[in-house]
Design a protein around this motif. Structure first.
Motif, PDB file in Angstrom:
ATOM      1  N   MET A 316       0.830  -1.136   0.028  1.00  0.00           N
ATOM      2  CA  MET A 316      -0.034   0.199   0.048  1.00  0.00           C
ATOM      3  C   MET A 316       0.885   1.342   0.046  1.00  0.00           C
ATOM      4  O   MET A 316       0.672   2.175  -0.701  1.00  0.00           O
ATOM      5  CB  MET A 316      -1.043   0.024   1.210  1.00  0.00           C
ATOM      6  CG  MET A 316      -2.031   1.138   0.932  1.00  0.00           C
ATOM      7  SD  MET A 316      -2.935   1.334   0.085  1.00  0.00           S
ATOM      8  CE  MET A 316      -4.152  -0.083   0.147  1.00  0.00           C
ATOM      9  N   ASN A 317       1.980   1.216   0.973  1.00  0.00           N
ATOM     10  CA  ASN A 317       2.770   2.469   0.910  1.00  0.00           C
ATOM     11  C   ASN A 317       3.661   2.582  -0.372  1.00  0.00           C
ATOM     12  O   ASN A 317       3.634   3.623  -1.024  1.00  0.00           O
ATOM     13  CB  ASN A 317       3.901   2.256   2.091  1.00  0.00           C
ATOM     14  CG  ASN A 317       2.989   2.612   3.291  1.00  0.00           C
ATOM     15  OD1 ASN A 317       2.119   3.405   3.378  1.00  0.00           O
ATOM     16  ND2 ASN A 317       3.717   2.319   4.333  1.00  0.00           N
ATOM     17  N   GLY A 318       4.058   1.501  -1.141  1.00  0.00           N
ATOM     18  CA  GLY A 318       4.488   1.709  -2.574  1.00  0.00           C
ATOM     19  C   GLY A 318       3.570   2.407  -3.434  1.00  0.00           C
ATOM     20  O   GLY A 318       4.159   3.202  -4.135  1.00  0.00           O
ATOM     21  N   GLN A 319       2.396   2.028  -3.404  1.00  0.00           N
ATOM     22  CA  GLN A 319       1.490   2.663  -4.100  1.00  0.00           C
ATOM     23  C   GLN A 319       1.134   4.235  -3.834  1.00  0.00           C
ATOM     24  O   GLN A 319       1.037   4.897  -4.737  1.00  0.00           O
ATOM     25  CB  GLN A 319       0.203   1.757  -4.189  1.00  0.00           C
ATOM     26  CG  GLN A 319       0.144   0.597  -4.798  1.00  0.00           C
ATOM     27  CD  GLN A 319      -1.203  -0.362  -4.271  1.00  0.00           C
ATOM     28  OE1 GLN A 319      -2.200   0.371  -4.128  1.00  0.00           O
ATOM     29  NE2 GLN A 319      -1.034  -1.546  -4.553  1.00  0.00           N
ATOM     30  N   ARG A 320       1.269   4.487  -2.614  1.00  0.00           N
ATOM     31  CA  ARG A 320       1.014   6.128  -1.926  1.00  0.00           C
ATOM     32  C   ARG A 320       2.127   6.641  -2.301  1.00  0.00           C
ATOM     33  O   ARG A 320       1.963   7.639  -2.982  1.00  0.00           O
ATOM     34  CB  ARG A 320       0.851   5.746  -0.409  1.00  0.00           C
ATOM     35  CG  ARG A 320      -0.364   5.067  -0.196  1.00  0.00           C
ATOM     36  CD  ARG A 320      -0.583   5.355   1.422  1.00  0.00           C
ATOM     37  NE  ARG A 320      -0.705   6.668   1.852  1.00  0.00           N
ATOM     38  CZ  ARG A 320      -1.982   7.370   2.113  1.00  0.00           C
ATOM     39  NH1 ARG A 320      -3.117   6.914   1.655  1.00  0.00           N
ATOM     40  NH2 ARG A 320      -1.877   8.427   2.360  1.00  0.00           N
ATOM     41  N   ARG A 321       3.251   5.950  -2.224  1.00  0.00           N
ATOM     42  CA  ARG A 321       4.667   7.001  -2.758  1.00  0.00           C
ATOM     43  C   ARG A 321       4.586   7.132  -4.365  1.00  0.00           C
ATOM     44  O   ARG A 321       5.002   8.418  -4.503  1.00  0.00           O
ATOM     45  CB  ARG A 321       5.713   6.205  -2.434  1.00  0.00           C
ATOM     46  CG  ARG A 321       6.080   6.185  -0.811  1.00  0.00           C
ATOM     47  CD  ARG A 321       7.517   5.567  -0.577  1.00  0.00           C
ATOM     48  NE  ARG A 321       7.705   5.596   0.905  1.00  0.00           N
ATOM     49  CZ  ARG A 321       7.501   4.598   1.614  1.00  0.00           C
ATOM     50  NH1 ARG A 321       7.399   3.398   1.092  1.00  0.00           N
ATOM     51  NH2 ARG A 321       7.824   4.674   2.946  1.00  0.00           N
ATOM     52  N   GLN A 322       4.207   6.337  -5.040  1.00  0.00           N
ATOM     53  CA  GLN A 322       4.304   6.666  -6.493  1.00  0.00           C
ATOM     54  C   GLN A 322       3.169   7.617  -6.697  1.00  0.00           C
ATOM     55  O   GLN A 322       3.101   8.400  -7.780  1.00  0.00           O
ATOM     56  CB  GLN A 322       3.837   5.446  -7.278  1.00  0.00           C
ATOM     57  CG  GLN A 322       5.001   4.359  -7.244  1.00  0.00           C
ATOM     58  CD  GLN A 322       4.797   3.195  -8.134  1.00  0.00           C
ATOM     59  OE1 GLN A 322       3.834   3.080  -8.592  1.00  0.00           O
ATOM     60  NE2 GLN A 322       5.868   2.256  -8.150  1.00  0.00           N
ATOM     61  N   ALA A 323       2.021   7.785  -5.815  1.00  0.00           N
ATOM     62  CA  ALA A 323       1.104   8.853  -6.199  1.00  0.00           C
ATOM     63  C   ALA A 323       1.193  10.319  -5.412  1.00  0.00           C
ATOM     64  O   ALA A 323       0.328  10.981  -5.558  1.00  0.00           O
ATOM     65  CB  ALA A 323      -0.207   8.155  -5.777  1.00  0.00           C
ATOM     66  N   GLY A 324       2.532  10.147  -4.696  1.00  0.00           N
ATOM     67  CA  GLY A 324       2.978  11.298  -4.051  1.00  0.00           C
ATOM     68  C   GLY A 324       2.377  11.530  -2.667  1.00  0.00           C
ATOM     69  O   GLY A 324       2.282  12.551  -2.177  1.00  0.00           O
TER      70      GLY A 324
END
Length: 476
Positions: A316-324
């Motif tokens: 989930m955090n990987g996806q959130r980081r890519q989304a800024g």
């Protein structure tokens, strides 16, 4: 018809893990020393249980059908405790997986622990990754032969002591060690030592990562149990890509162009005990040991970049980081609460039954043929087989029956005492089976079957236990 070309499977590529220093490596060393110290030394720990009882703290006593764990003594009738332990073990694995992925595989699994030890011996004898690879390339030189013989000799010694330590849990350890050394131990002990020596030597010395990738079912099971909130060893794509050299990265940053922190040094691959490239994402071979984190952090310090390019993180955090978006963590969620609740419930029930259990038990079995015996005076006698279980020191019990007015008890060869009660003596940690007759005079016979309770009472402490059955009168 289509024909297949090439091999059906890829041949194994030997893995040469490189030594690494860091936080996770220190944690693994600490767990290894503690786990192996407990395993090898625990059979020699003594625990005073009183006269006539074994003084080994942890002992599986097949001869007397007992399991001893410090102050706990379990009988075959209490096998439900082992069922509870299996449930707790399974739920603990599920909880570990929900919180931090394959943390069991990376730190606590016996295959990991012993393989780490075997790798340490290999590095001590043959050198680190580079030296071992060069030695294998040169072939069978005199030095290579000497190192190989030394390494395998130490491996066999570790494997032999592993098998020897296992059998010590099933007999008095100091006595068995002496018997093994003088070749007076039972043959079964030598057989099991040989089996465990062979399996430890094979799995930890030769199979190694293949056990984790091909033989162990847990990687496949945990894949179905994990979710996007579980912490796993993760390569941060948002920081690491694009991969360029240190000099190239500096040039690109000066020009205002993107440059990843990953310099493609392959240190994360070199230290991996299963040869996994963590940059390709979560894989079946990754045991989540964290050694790649230590290796990457060391490189980041050397090139002056922030640590944490590889670390424990969630999908989930990987996806959130890519989304800024900023990272968030949810260790407490429905599945972790469920697993913890099951562990607490089963553990609490086991603890309650363990602290409130009786040190005695009574079982009663009514004779079926005949169900009753008519006496000459018109009375009726029922016969029972009574088994008294004594989990304590040698004790004397008195027998009585409740629920049947005018009942008289008789045991062949056992006359009532001065107080009119039948006394039965049961040895320490033993069971005793007796034939008990319950008879009632004609005038006091009930109209039909009556439920009765046969009780045994400790004459010294007053502790009592009983079992219910039926008294069957004759038909009038």
């Amino acid at each position: 018809m289509t024909t297949l070309e090439g091999p059906l499977y890829e041949a194994r590529k030997k893995v040469y893990p490189q030594a690494v220093h860091g936080r996770f490596r220190r944690i693994k060393w600490a767990i290894l020393i503690f786990a192996l110290g407990v395993y090898y030394l625990l059979p020699f720990v003594r625990w005073n249980r009183g006269p006539g009882l074994p003084n080994q703290a942890v002992l599986v006593d097949f001869q007397h059908s007992r399991f001893y764990f410090f102050f706990i003594e379990l009988w075959p009738q209490e096998v439900y405790y082992f069922t509870g332990l299996l449930i707790i073990a399974a739920m603990t694995l599920f909880l570990m997986n929900a919180v931090a992925g394959r943390v069991w595989c990376g730190y606590l699994c016996p295959q990991t622990v012993w393989t780490d030890l075997f790798y340490a011996v290999e590095r001590w004898v043959e050198g680190d990754r580079r030296e071992r690879m060069l030695s294998d390339k040169r072939g069978w030189t005199l030095t290579h032969v000497r190192q190989t013989v030394t390494k395998h000799s130490i491996w066999l010694m570790i494997a032999w002591w592993t098998g020897g330590a296992w059998v010590l849990y099933f007999s008095d350890a100091p006595t068995l060690v002496k018997d093994l050394a003088t070749f007076q131990a039972p043959n079964i002990a030598y057989v099991w030592i040989a089996i465990l020596t062979a399996t430890t030597y094979t799995f930890a010395g030769h199979a190694r990562e293949q056990v984790c990738i091909y033989m162990c079912p847990w990687p496949r099971i945990q894949a179905a149990l994990t979710d996007e909130w579980a912490l796993n060893v993760t390569y941060r794509l948002d920081r690491g890509e694009p991969r360029v050299s240190v000099k190239k990265a500096e040039q690109l940053r000066l020009q205002g162009e993107p440059a990843g922190d990953c310099i493609d040094c392959h240190q994360c691959i070199n230290v991996c005990p299963t040869g996994v490239d963590i940059r390709e994402g979560i894989q079946l071979g990754c045991i989540q040991c964290g050694l790649c984190i230590d290796a990457c952090d060391n490189i980041m310090r050397e090139i002056g970049r922030p640590t944490g390019l590889i670390g424990y993180d969630t999908d989930m955090n990987g996806q959130r980081r890519q989304a800024g978006k900023p990272p968030i963590y949810r260790l407490i969620r429905p599945r972790t609460i469920l697993y913890a609740a099951i562990i607490a419930t089963v553990g609490g029930l086991m603890l309650y039954t363990l602290t409130t259990r009786s040190s005695m038990d009574v079982n009663v079995l009514h004779d079926r043929n005949p169900l009753f015996v008519l006496l000459s005076d018109g009375g009726v006698r029922n016969n029972y087989t009574v088994r008294i279980l004594n989990k304590g020191p040698k004790r004397t019990f008195t027998l009585n029956v409740s629920g049947l007015e005018g009942a008289e008890l008789h045991i062949p060869g056992n006359e009532p005492g001065a107080d009119g009660k039948l006394a039965v003596e049961v040895g320490q940690d033993q069971t005793r089976e007796i034939r008990l007759s319950v008879q009632v005079k004609n005038a006091l016979l009930p109209e039909g079957p009556v439920q009765i309770e046969i009780r045994a009472t400790d004459t010294a402490t007053g502790e009592a236990a009983g079992a219910e059955d039926h008294f069957i009168p004759s038909t009038k």
